[in-house]
Design a protein around this motif. Structure first.
Motif, PDB file in Angstrom:
ATOM      1  N   ASP A  43      32.436   8.526  28.156  1.00 18.25           N
ATOM      2  CA  ASP A  43      32.577   7.243  27.380  1.00 18.25           C
ATOM      3  C   ASP A  43      33.603   6.486  27.772  1.00 18.25           C
ATOM      4  O   ASP A  43      34.852   6.919  27.880  1.00 18.25           O
ATOM      5  CB  ASP A  43      32.999   7.749  25.979  1.00 18.25           C
ATOM      6  N   PRO A  44      33.003   5.184  28.415  1.00 15.14           N
ATOM      7  CA  PRO A  44      34.279   4.459  29.172  1.00 15.14           C
ATOM      8  C   PRO A  44      35.042   3.516  28.528  1.00 15.14           C
ATOM      9  O   PRO A  44      35.605   2.601  28.915  1.00 15.14           O
ATOM     10  CB  PRO A  44      32.911   3.543  30.079  1.00 15.14           C
ATOM     11  N   VAL A  45      35.117   4.012  27.129  1.00 13.76           N
ATOM     12  CA  VAL A  45      36.062   2.951  26.131  1.00 13.76           C
ATOM     13  C   VAL A  45      37.357   3.862  25.657  1.00 13.76           C
ATOM     14  O   VAL A  45      37.256   4.467  24.853  1.00 13.76           O
ATOM     15  CB  VAL A  45      35.138   2.571  24.936  1.00 13.76           C
ATOM     16  N   PRO A  46      38.247   3.772  26.401  1.00 17.93           N
ATOM     17  CA  PRO A  46      39.491   4.720  26.210  1.00 17.93           C
ATOM     18  C   PRO A  46      40.275   3.996  25.018  1.00 17.93           C
ATOM     19  O   PRO A  46      40.168   2.795  24.715  1.00 17.93           O
ATOM     20  CB  PRO A  46      40.422   4.551  27.370  1.00 17.93           C
ATOM     21  N   GLU A  48      42.751   2.076  22.981  1.00  8.73           N
ATOM     22  CA  GLU A  48      43.220   0.808  23.468  1.00  8.73           C
ATOM     23  C   GLU A  48      44.700   0.540  24.136  1.00  8.73           C
ATOM     24  O   GLU A  48      44.687  -0.418  25.020  1.00  8.73           O
ATOM     25  CB  GLU A  48      43.412  -0.335  22.388  1.00  8.73           C
ATOM     26  N   LEU A  51      44.286   1.314  27.969  1.00  7.26           N
ATOM     27  CA  LEU A  51      43.425   0.339  29.013  1.00  7.26           C
ATOM     28  C   LEU A  51      44.615   0.206  29.978  1.00  7.26           C
ATOM     29  O   LEU A  51      44.224  -0.232  31.210  1.00  7.26           O
ATOM     30  CB  LEU A  51      42.959  -0.778  28.327  1.00  7.26           C
ATOM     31  N   ARG A  64      44.355   1.914  34.411  1.00  8.39           N
ATOM     32  CA  ARG A  64      42.964   2.805  34.289  1.00  8.39           C
ATOM     33  C   ARG A  64      41.970   1.940  33.759  1.00  8.39           C
ATOM     34  O   ARG A  64      41.041   2.073  34.369  1.00  8.39           O
ATOM     35  CB  ARG A  64      43.617   3.753  32.857  1.00  8.39           C
ATOM     36  N   GLY A  65      42.408   0.811  32.960  1.00  5.08           N
ATOM     37  CA  GLY A  65      41.087  -0.132  32.591  1.00  5.08           C
ATOM     38  C   GLY A  65      40.105   0.860  31.793  1.00  5.08           C
ATOM     39  O   GLY A  65      40.451   1.724  31.193  1.00  5.08           O
ATOM     40  N   ARG A  66      38.862   0.589  31.974  1.00  4.68           N
ATOM     41  CA  ARG A  66      37.773   0.928  31.100  1.00  4.68           C
ATOM     42  C   ARG A  66      37.122   2.203  32.057  1.00  4.68           C
ATOM     43  O   ARG A  66      36.051   2.376  31.718  1.00  4.68           O
ATOM     44  CB  ARG A  66      36.861  -0.082  30.790  1.00  4.68           C
ATOM     45  N   SER A  68      36.163   6.003  32.276  1.00  8.33           N
ATOM     46  CA  SER A  68      35.900   7.294  31.303  1.00  8.33           C
ATOM     47  C   SER A  68      36.797   8.407  31.918  1.00  8.33           C
ATOM     48  O   SER A  68      37.091   8.311  33.029  1.00  8.33           O
ATOM     49  CB  SER A  68      34.467   7.691  31.574  1.00  8.33           C
TER      50      SER A  68
END
Length: 126
Positions: A43-46, A48, A51, A64-66, A68
């Motif tokens: 899942d590429p949405v860590p 908040e 990020l 890190r950004g998005r 996974s």
């Protein structure tokens, strides 16, 4: 000092000596389990706050950004192979974000973690 007190102190010292390695082994197994869970998580949405997790601060800041958790592990393997152990550790910490305790545990167990990482996932990361 009385004999009972000496025996009590000796028993407590002995229990600490025995608990130390067992606790470290348990911590290490827990950390390896967390890394395995990261490998499974694509899942590429860590979280908040993760990020903007700083993977490496020098010379240019790498965030890190998005990415996974799975890719954090893959990037860690690649960076370790290149010889940048600091950035490899940073990628693993980014994957464990926001769990500060696990991140600190990772630093304490770094040599064993890198051995586990390369043995377990090294052949799967190009």
């Amino acid at each position: 000092m009385g004999r009972a007190v000496k025996l009590f102190l000796l028993a407590n010292l002995f229990s600490l000596v025995i608990a130390g390695p067992a606790s470290a082994a348990g911590d290490q197994a827990d950390l390896f389990h967390r890394i395995e869970a990261m490998w499974q998580d694509t899942d590429p949405v860590p979280h908040e706050h993760c990020l903007s997790f700083i993977v490496k601060a020098w010379a240019d800041q790498l965030l890190r950004g998005r990415i996974s958790p799975h890719d954090c592990v893959a990037f860690a393997v690649r960076e370790y192979r290149k010889g940048d152990h600091e950035q490899a550790l940073g990628w693993l910490q980014a994957g464990l974000c926001p769990n500060r305790e696990a991140q600190q545990q990772l630093v304490r167990q770094a040599p064993a973690v890198f051995q586990f990482l390369l043995t377990t996932y090294g052949t799967q990361v190009p």
